[in-house]
Design an enzyme around this catalytic site. Structure first.
Site, PDB file in Angstrom:
ATOM      1  N   ILE A 256       0.827  -1.207   0.000  1.00  0.00           N
ATOM      2  CA  ILE A 256       0.000   0.000   0.000  1.00  0.00           C
ATOM      3  C   ILE A 256       0.863   1.260   0.000  1.00  0.00           C
ATOM      4  O   ILE A 256       0.630   2.191  -0.769  1.00  0.00           O
ATOM      5  CB  ILE A 256      -0.950  -0.013   1.210  1.00  0.00           C
ATOM      6  N   GLN A 257       1.890   1.299   0.851  1.00  0.00           N
ATOM      7  CA  GLN A 257       2.741   2.487   0.928  1.00  0.00           C
ATOM      8  C   GLN A 257       3.720   2.543  -0.247  1.00  0.00           C
ATOM      9  O   GLN A 257       3.942   3.603  -0.846  1.00  0.00           O
ATOM     10  CB  GLN A 257       3.499   2.493   2.255  1.00  0.00           C
TER      11      GLN A 257
ATOM     12  N   SER B 111       2.655  -8.861  -6.217  1.00  0.00           N
ATOM     13  CA  SER B 111       2.671  -7.473  -6.681  1.00  0.00           C
ATOM     14  C   SER B 111       3.468  -7.283  -7.974  1.00  0.00           C
ATOM     15  O   SER B 111       3.383  -6.226  -8.601  1.00  0.00           O
ATOM     16  CB  SER B 111       3.242  -6.566  -5.590  1.00  0.00           C
TER      17      SER B 111
ATOM     18  N   MET C  46       9.524  -5.975   9.823  1.00  0.00           N
ATOM     19  CA  MET C  46      10.121  -7.220  10.279  1.00  0.00           C
ATOM     20  C   MET C  46      10.728  -8.034   9.145  1.00  0.00           C
ATOM     21  O   MET C  46      11.489  -8.969   9.394  1.00  0.00           O
ATOM     22  CB  MET C  46       9.087  -8.050  11.052  1.00  0.00           C
TER      23      MET C  46
ATOM     24  N   HIS D  28      10.138   4.344   8.310  1.00  0.00           N
ATOM     25  CA  HIS D  28      10.014   4.176   9.761  1.00  0.00           C
ATOM     26  C   HIS D  28      11.406   3.873  10.285  1.00  0.00           C
ATOM     27  O   HIS D  28      12.188   3.186   9.638  1.00  0.00           O
ATOM     28  CB  HIS D  28       9.042   3.035  10.069  1.00  0.00           C
TER      29      HIS D  28
ATOM     30  N   ASP E 108       6.271   6.932  17.856  1.00  0.00           N
ATOM     31  CA  ASP E 108       5.348   6.089  17.099  1.00  0.00           C
ATOM     32  C   ASP E 108       4.929   4.876  17.928  1.00  0.00           C
ATOM     33  O   ASP E 108       3.737   4.571  18.053  1.00  0.00           O
ATOM     34  CB  ASP E 108       6.011   5.640  15.797  1.00  0.00           C
TER      35      ASP E 108
ATOM     36  N   GLU F 266       1.248   4.298  19.677  1.00  0.00           N
ATOM     37  CA  GLU F 266       0.456   3.124  19.304  1.00  0.00           C
ATOM     38  C   GLU F 266       0.041   2.319  20.528  1.00  0.00           C
ATOM     39  O   GLU F 266      -1.118   1.907  20.657  1.00  0.00           O
ATOM     40  CB  GLU F 266       1.264   2.214  18.368  1.00  0.00           C
TER      41      GLU F 266
ATOM     42  N   GLU G  28     -22.959   3.222  21.787  1.00  0.00           N
ATOM     43  CA  GLU G  28     -22.525   4.290  22.683  1.00  0.00           C
ATOM     44  C   GLU G  28     -21.008   4.397  22.800  1.00  0.00           C
ATOM     45  O   GLU G  28     -20.469   5.502  22.851  1.00  0.00           O
ATOM     46  CB  GLU G  28     -23.145   4.096  24.078  1.00  0.00           C
TER      47      GLU G  28
END
Length: 328
Positions: free
Chosen positions: A27-28, A53, A84, A108, A191, A195, A227
């Site tokens: 995706i990135q 891909s 990882m 990252h 980060d 998280e 709620e």
């Protein structure tokens, strides 16, 4: 005060005439590769032959090579595969093929900061970390906007590492929104701490405990779900758009008064102490060591915890409620 770079502060010139190898087309990776190409830059892809891909990337007009081949051809290598997976791919396919003077970019700082990847001294090492998912990175770029990002330099072999980092940020559209200068340590630690204590761990447990409490008090699970979980999105959207004070001005006076008087009794100062303890585990490297060990064992604890969440009553109720709301 944070240093923020805008579109006028960055130039694509450092990347003109250079070959950029994007490693990974998830995706990135896909979003950044497409944006860089649409910015007029020369982008190739490094993927596993036969991976799912590969055919997609070829169909979308990219030149695709096996990872080692792409690295050998590149002046800029963007490592955009999952955290990882990176150390093994780095050791076997990326580092042996790096040329002196290559710019290596990460999204990252985890592997660099915790020493799982040790780059050679004759390359630049930078980070451009979009603060949004890949889908948003692509959609915002196509809309003429951008997703904000963090930018950092770990190793400045060329003396121009920040110029290259800002050029990458501009190429993916991030400087349109604003890019904040940081360090690999700060990005990685904040980060992980964010998280664990708020975004994933803290928020998830707060919602679950609220749901459990309402059900234990005899309220219908479906009403409890609305709620404490369904309406959480409405409140978070207000906070995202207006800030906390703006959110308070967007709810009823009853909600304001109740939230301001009861909230601090639920989330009191003792929570900050436990957050500090979690932060200490991140900063010392203890969490990273634990997670790497867990990953290398095949993730048995993670699978067990995921199964517990899957079987929680809020998930069973949620399946029915989402079907009712969204037709899922």
């Amino acid at each position: 005060m944070a240093k923020i770079y805008r579109d006028v502060d960055a130039s694509l010139e450092p990347l003109k005439g250079k070959t950029i190898a994007v490693i990974g087309y998830g995706i990135q990776g896909r979003a950044q590769a497409l944006n860089l190409r649409d910015s007029g830059l020369n982008v190739i892809l490094g993927l596993r032959r036969g991976g799912k891909s590969w055919d997609q990337a070829v169909a979308e007009g990219f030149r695709v090579f096996e990872i080692g081949q792409a690295v050998a051809k590149a002046d800029v290598v963007m490592v955009l595969i999952p955290d990882m997976e990176q150390p093994k791919v780095w050791e076997e396919q990326i580092e042996p093929n790096l040329k002196p003077g290559t710019v290596v970019d990460f999204a990252h700082g985890f592997n660099i900061h915790f020493g799982l990847i040790k780059p050679p001294p004759n390359v630049d090492v930078v980070m451009v970390a979009p603060k949004g998912p890949g889908r948003a990175v692509r959609e915002e770029y196509l809309s003429g906007r951008g997703v904000p990002a963090l930018v950092a330099v770990y190793q400045n072999y060329s003396g121009r590492a920040m110029e290259y980092a800002l050029a990458i940020a501009k190429g993916i559209g991030a400087t349109r929104a604003g890019v904040i200068e940081t360090t690999f340590a700060e990005e990685t630690e904040t980060d992980l701490i964010g998280e664990q204590t708020v975004l994933v761990g803290g928020l998830m447990e707060l919602i679950k405990k609220g749901f459990e409490t309402l059900v234990e008090l005899g309220y219908q699970p479906e009403v409890a779900y609305f709620e404490v979980l369904n309406e959480a999105k409405l409140i978070m959207d207000l906070i995202w758009q207006r800030g906390i004070y703006g959110m308070l001005n967007g709810v009823s006076d009853t909600a304001k008064y109740g939230g301001l008087t009861v909230g601090p009794k639920i989330i009191d100062e003792s929570v900050k102490q436990r957050m500090r303890e979690a932060a200490a585990r991140v900063r010392s490297g203890e969490f990273a060591k634990e997670w790497v060990t867990e990953y290398n064992r095949g993730g048995p604890t993670l699978r067990k915890l995921m199964e517990e969440v899957k079987n929680h009553q809020i998930e069973k109720v949620g399946i029915e409620m989402r079907r009712l709301l969204f037709g899922q």
